[in-house]
Design a protein around this motif. Structure first.
Motif, PDB file in Angstrom:
ATOM      1  N   VAL A  56       0.834  -1.202   0.000  1.00  0.00           N
ATOM      2  CA  VAL A  56       0.000   0.000   0.000  1.00  0.00           C
ATOM      3  C   VAL A  56       0.873   1.258   0.000  1.00  0.00           C
ATOM      4  CG1 VAL A  56      -1.761   1.272   1.274  1.00  0.00           C
ATOM      5  CG2 VAL A  56      -1.876  -1.216   1.154  1.00  0.00           C
ATOM      6  N   MET A 198      -5.090   5.246  -1.324  1.00  0.00           N
ATOM      7  CA  MET A 198      -4.500   4.312  -0.363  1.00  0.00           C
ATOM      8  C   MET A 198      -5.572   3.688   0.526  1.00  0.00           C
ATOM      9  SD  MET A 198      -1.046   6.421   0.716  1.00  0.00           S
ATOM     10  CE  MET A 198      -0.456   5.125   1.787  1.00  0.00           C
ATOM     11  N   ASN A 201      -7.122   1.001  -1.444  1.00  0.00           N
ATOM     12  CA  ASN A 201      -6.209  -0.125  -1.578  1.00  0.00           C
ATOM     13  C   ASN A 201      -6.146  -0.950  -0.300  1.00  0.00           C
ATOM     14  OD1 ASN A 201      -4.199  -1.858  -2.454  1.00  0.00           O
ATOM     15  ND2 ASN A 201      -2.962  -0.246  -3.338  1.00  0.00           N
TER      16      ASN A 201
END
Length: 401
Positions: A56, A198, A201
């Motif tokens: 990540v 992020m 993700n």
């Protein structure tokens, strides 16, 4: 490892059989690796939490809008190649700049944090050497990048230790998600967009932990968090439907595993110990002379076995008492300390399960680190170190820091 699970059928057998071996052989190696979560063997294949977190973090290198990092790497490279500029920074603040490495965890955060720490010295050294330095807006963006990456570096440092329990995984993930949500609202547009990506993700890569509706969801991580009172108390009062659903799934998983374990123990008590094999004919005379035979030895094998005592509490009762203790203050520092102090008579089903689950580590980097260190110790002229290799690796891993 995949090949070990493949059993080739004999040539005379029909290859179109519907057995499990035929289905495994018909798939590719990648499919076998993914589907071999060892469901038939009662095991789960769980990815490493720390490795996934770093995947990540590596999204930051693929984001085109965050171009300040490329400029930071160029400045760091110039200073590291110049001994004069490096010595000037060392004389002023006793520190130097450091470059990041794709294979070293949290190295991007450390590079940014060190550059911000020696900001004044770097600006003065760049002006004297005639190099371009960062603008005021770029320094501000770099500060936002540090704030974005700092929790990831902290949780990575915590979870990579072999002494950290898997029960810390779930609160760490929710803490990171809350942090990314705050960054989206309080930073610049570019950093907020990166934080949003992020966050998506994290939800995608950790769906097997965070999403009960996911096909690969495993309640084991949530159960470890539920059985650790020092961690579970933090999540009980959080007004989040997803967290409450995960705790509900964890409770059901713990009850199911405890009941299964309890049924196995009751079955062993009913069956009793396995009968001993018959002794050999040569040793029967010596055994009869040394031990006294029962008078009604033929009738004794037809005796009814005593029923197990029903004084033990059920799993539901143990769970109810544990949930009542969660509503009170917990004085123990760790979950292992809490369960080791519990009574074996009352928590006869819940305590062994909790000790087993809390003993599971959060990640596997420690074992990989040992492999890397032993590889470094056997390079070059030291490749014949056989007897001293284990000792050298032990001393290197346990040196005082």
């Amino acid at each position: 490892m995949v090949a070990a699970f493949k059993h080739r059928a004999p040539e005379d057998e029909d290859s179109s059989s519907d057995g499990p071996d035929a289905s495994i052989l018909s798939e590719s190696d990648s499919k076998v690796t993914e589907n071999l979560q060892c469901q038939d063997l009662g095991m789960y294949r769980m990815p490493c939490v720390v490795h996934t977190l770093q995947l990540v973090v590596h999204m930051i290198n693929k984001e085109e809008s965050i171009r300040v990092l490329n400029k930071v790497r160029s400045i760091v490279k110039l200073f590291r190649q110049s001994s004069v500029a490096t010595q000037k920074i060392l004389d002023e603040c006793g520190l130097t700049v450091g470059n990041d490495c794709p294979t070293r965890w949290s190295s991007t955060y450390e590079m940014v944090a060190r550059l911000l720490k020696v900001k004044e010295s770097v600006c003065e050294g760049a002006n004297e050497m005639g190099w371009d330095c960062l603008l005021s807006s770029e320094w501000q963006k770099l500060k936002s990048m540090q704030e974005l990456l700092q929790p990831f570096a902290e949780h990575t440092q915590t979870l990579q230790s072999d002494t950290m329990s898997m029960s810390l995984t779930l609160p760490a993930l929710f803490d990171l998600l809350s942090h990314l949500a705050d960054v989206e609202q309080n930073t610049s547009r570019e950093v907020a967009a990166l934080a949003r990506k992020m966050e998506g993700n994290v939800n995608q890569r950790f769906a097997w932990v965070l999403d009960p509706s996911d096909d690969k969801f495993s309640p084991l991580v949530a159960a470890a968090c539920f059985l650790n009172p020092t961690v579970c108390q933090t999540l009980l009062n959080v007004a989040d439907d997803n967290i409450q659903e995960l705790l509900k799934q964890a409770e059901g998983y713990v009850v199911q595993c405890s009941q299964t374990q309890e049924n196995h123990s009751d079955l062993e008590e009913l069956n009793g110990p396995e009968p001993a094999p018959p002794a050999a004919a040569s040793s029967s005379s010596s055994a009869s002379s040394s031990s006294r035979q029962p008078v009604f030895r033929f009738l004794s094998k037809f005796r009814t076995k005593p029923k197990p005592k029903s004084s033990k509490c059920s799993v539901r009762q143990q769970m109810s008492q544990y949930k009542e203790e969660l509503s009170q203050s917990i004085t123990c520092e760790t979950g292992m300390e809490f369960w080791l102090g519990k009574c074996d008579t009352f928590d006869h089903s819940l305590k062994p399960l909790a000790l087993d689950i809390l003993a599971m580590p959060a990640s596997q980097p420690f074992a990989e680190r040992v492999i890397s260190i032993t590889g470094d110790l056997t390079r070059g002229k030291r490749n014949r170190a056989e007897f001293t290799l284990a000792r050298s690796a032990f001393l290197k891993m346990n040196r005082s820091k």
